[in-house]
Structure formats: C-alpha cells, structure tokens
Design a protein around this motif. Structure first.
Motif, short mmCIF file in Angstrom:
data_model
loop_
_atom_site.label_atom_id
_atom_site.label_comp_id
_atom_site.label_asym_id
_atom_site.label_seq_id
_atom_site.Cartn_x
_atom_site.Cartn_y
_atom_site.Cartn_z
N ARG A 52 34.30 42.02 31.88
CA ARG A 52 35.39 41.13 32.29
C ARG A 52 36.62 41.51 31.47
O ARG A 52 36.60 41.48 30.25
CB ARG A 52 35.03 39.67 32.05
N GLY A 69 39.71 39.71 35.72
CA GLY A 69 38.55 39.71 36.61
C GLY A 69 37.43 40.58 36.08
O GLY A 69 37.51 41.11 34.96
N ASP A 70 36.39 40.72 36.90
CA ASP A 70 35.24 41.55 36.55
C ASP A 70 35.37 42.93 37.17
O ASP A 70 35.69 43.05 38.37
CB ASP A 70 33.94 40.89 37.03
N MET A 97 37.23 42.40 40.71
CA MET A 97 37.09 41.14 41.44
C MET A 97 37.92 40.10 40.71
O MET A 97 37.59 39.68 39.62
CB MET A 97 35.62 40.71 41.51
N GLU A 98 39.03 39.72 41.33
CA GLU A 98 40.04 38.91 40.66
C GLU A 98 39.57 37.49 40.36
O GLU A 98 38.80 36.89 41.10
CB GLU A 98 41.29 38.85 41.53
N MET A 99 40.10 36.96 39.24
CA MET A 99 39.88 35.56 38.86
C MET A 99 41.22 34.88 38.69
O MET A 99 42.22 35.52 38.37
CB MET A 99 39.11 35.47 37.53
N ASN A 122 37.07 31.24 37.82
CA ASN A 122 36.46 31.34 39.13
C ASN A 122 37.07 32.51 39.90
O ASN A 122 38.26 32.81 39.75
CB ASN A 122 36.65 30.05 39.94
N TYR A 123 36.25 33.17 40.73
CA TYR A 123 36.77 34.25 41.55
C TYR A 123 37.73 33.72 42.60
O TYR A 123 37.50 32.66 43.19
CB TYR A 123 35.62 34.96 42.27
N SER A 124 38.82 34.46 42.82
CA SER A 124 39.76 34.09 43.88
C SER A 124 39.32 34.65 45.23
O SER A 124 39.77 34.18 46.27
CB SER A 124 41.16 34.61 43.53
#
Length: 299
Positions: free
Chosen positions: A117, A125-126, A138-140, A148-150
């Motif tokens: 992360r 994100g991850d 993978m955006e947060m 939380n993921y967007s």
C-alpha cells in the motif's frame, strides 16, 4: 522488379530487415518464456517476478540490438553518431527512458512491490501490477472515506519514483499509529474513563502490540531511529465543552478503519456499563428566556 532488387541490396535496408527480424524473434521468445513460466511455476508472487524479469531483459536486448545495428559499422563516426542519437533520444523520449529506468530502480532497490500500500504523486492505494512503464494502483479515498477502495484503477508512470516522495505503508514495518478522541463530561470520573479506554485498547490490540514490538526491534537495528512507545497511550485535553481523551495506538495498516470502529464500539459499551459515572459528552445549546416586559399603550 529491378527497383525491388536494388532496394534489397541496399545496406541500410538489409540492416533494418535484419534488426526487425531479431526484434520479432526476441518478442516471440519473450511470449514463449512467459507462457512457460506461467505453466511451470505455481507460486503467484514468484511467477510474477520471473515474468517481469523476462520482459525487462527482452526490452534491454531489443534496445541493444538497435544501437549495435546502426553504430557498429561506422567506427570512425561512432562518437558523433552516439552523441547525436543520445541527445535526440534523451530529448524526445525522456519520459519513456525515465519510466524504464524507474522500473529497474523499483525492482532493484525494492522501493515497493505488488501488494504494498503506497501513496505516490498524491494517489493512495494498493499496488496490483508493475511493468516496464507503469505502476498500476487500486485507488483508495477520493470521494470514499477512510481506507476504502474507490473502484478506480490508476496507472502511474514509473518515472515518478525519481520526482517525489513515495509513502509505503507496508515495507519493513506493516503497522501504523492511529488516534481516536473520546469526549466525556466534566462531571465524569476521569480516572475511571482512562482505565476503561486503556483496558479496551490493550485487550483488543494485544496481538498487534506484540507483533509490532518484534518488528520494531528489527527497524531499530536496521535504521538510525529511536525506540518508540508501541503500547496504547492516553492524553487529556480540556476544552470549553468537555474533557477530550485522546487514545493513541498501533494497528495493522490494512485494518485501520475496522480497528477504529471496533474500539469505538467496545469503549461505548464499557462506558454505558458505568451507569453514569462516565458520560460521553456532546455539544449542547442552552436557551435563556427573555425577562418579562410590561408594555402599556397610550391612547
């Protein structure tokens, strides 16, 4: 036909054809080796690294073949050609070169890896993929609160590793410090409130605390860093409306939101069991009535 024959005899055309053939052969070889690795290696993480290594070696060979094909025959003009070629490449393809160099830098120095992360270029994100050009995340956050993921997948050029800071939440020390504030009324038993909050925190976070202490010892040995307090601590702040108890604790970087929710829930239950000795405060508004007024009207 004569024109075609003459064209095929041109040394430059022969070089281009020979170089193109080698590029096609290397491309086919890369695809074959990637498929072979996919079939033979079961471990996903190890397979991913091998495939990326094959891809980067292939790109390096292609660039090397292109350079050798157009510079090796004219050794007298080698310096001039290389100088002009390098200057042109550096000016027109600087972002591409930085991206490829960034990918080698990322893998060689373990800046981050798939599964980490990170926060880079203002995006958190991850990491789900790293290739020779881009890092895929993978955006947060954004319109979604907390960790939380967007739902958006973001591609960031690998060149950004040379342009700004990279915040890694999971490398070497996969824990983060977090805080939550509990407001209590001035009439509450402060010492009892502190005991309740610390008891809940220690009981709920005992596994994280023990694991983090072992990891932190390795951090102190490896880096020039002072020892830190990993046990939960409480600080008191007096405000105009209530006493604020600030709980500082350590948790797994992937469970920050869940941990905060569980702590709040258990602390609230424990405070309710005190039967009024400790009360959670809230903003209040007191309305004062106006004094009675005697109004007389003259005709």
């Amino acid at each position: 036909m004569q024109t075609l024959t003459d064209l095929l005899k041109d040394p430059t055309i022969i070089k281009i054809m020979r170089t193109t053939l080698w590029i096609v052969i290397i491309g086919i070889l890369i695809m074959f080796l990637r498929k072979l690795v996919k079939r033979r290696i079961a471990d996903i993480a190890y397979r991913y690294k091998i495939q990326k290594m094959i891809e980067m070696v292939g790109i390096f060979l292609i660039v090397l073949i292109i350079l050798l094909s157009f510079t090796l025959d004219n050794l007298k003009d080698y310096t001039v050609i290389i100088g002009l070629f390098t200057a042109g490449i550096a000016f027109t393809l600087q972002e591409l070169i930085l991206s490829v160099a960034g990918s080698f830098y990322i893998f060689a120095l373990r800046v981050y890896k798939p599964g980490d992360r990170i926060e880079i270029n203002g995006i958190k994100g991850d990491v789900i993929d790293i290739n020779s050009m881009y890092t895929t995340i993978m955006e947060m956050g954004e319109w979604v609160s907390s960790d939380n993921y967007s739902g958006r997948i973001v591609k960031i050029s690998n060149a950004f590793v040379f342009k700004g800071p990279i915040k890694n939440y999971s490398m070497d020390f996969p824990f983060v410090w977090d805080e939550l504030n509990i407001p209590i009324t001035y009439e509450s038993d402060v010492e009892l409130a502190k005991k309740i909050i610390l008891h809940v925190a220690i009981d709920h976070l005992s596994d994280y605390i023990e694991n983090s202490k072992e990891t932190w010892k390795e951090m102190v040995k490896r880096y020039y860093i002072e020892d830190a307090t990993l046990d939960p601590t409480i600080a008191i702040k007096l405000t105009d409306n209530w006493i604020e108890l600030n709980l500082r604790y350590i948790t797994d970087y992937k469970r920050r939101r869940v941990t905060k929710h569980e702590l709040f829930e258990n602390i609230e239950k424990s405070i309710l069991e005190t039967k009024g000795k400790v009360s959670i405060a809230s903003s209040t508004l007191q309305l004062l009535k106006f004094p009675l007024m005697d109004v007389r009207m003259k005709s």
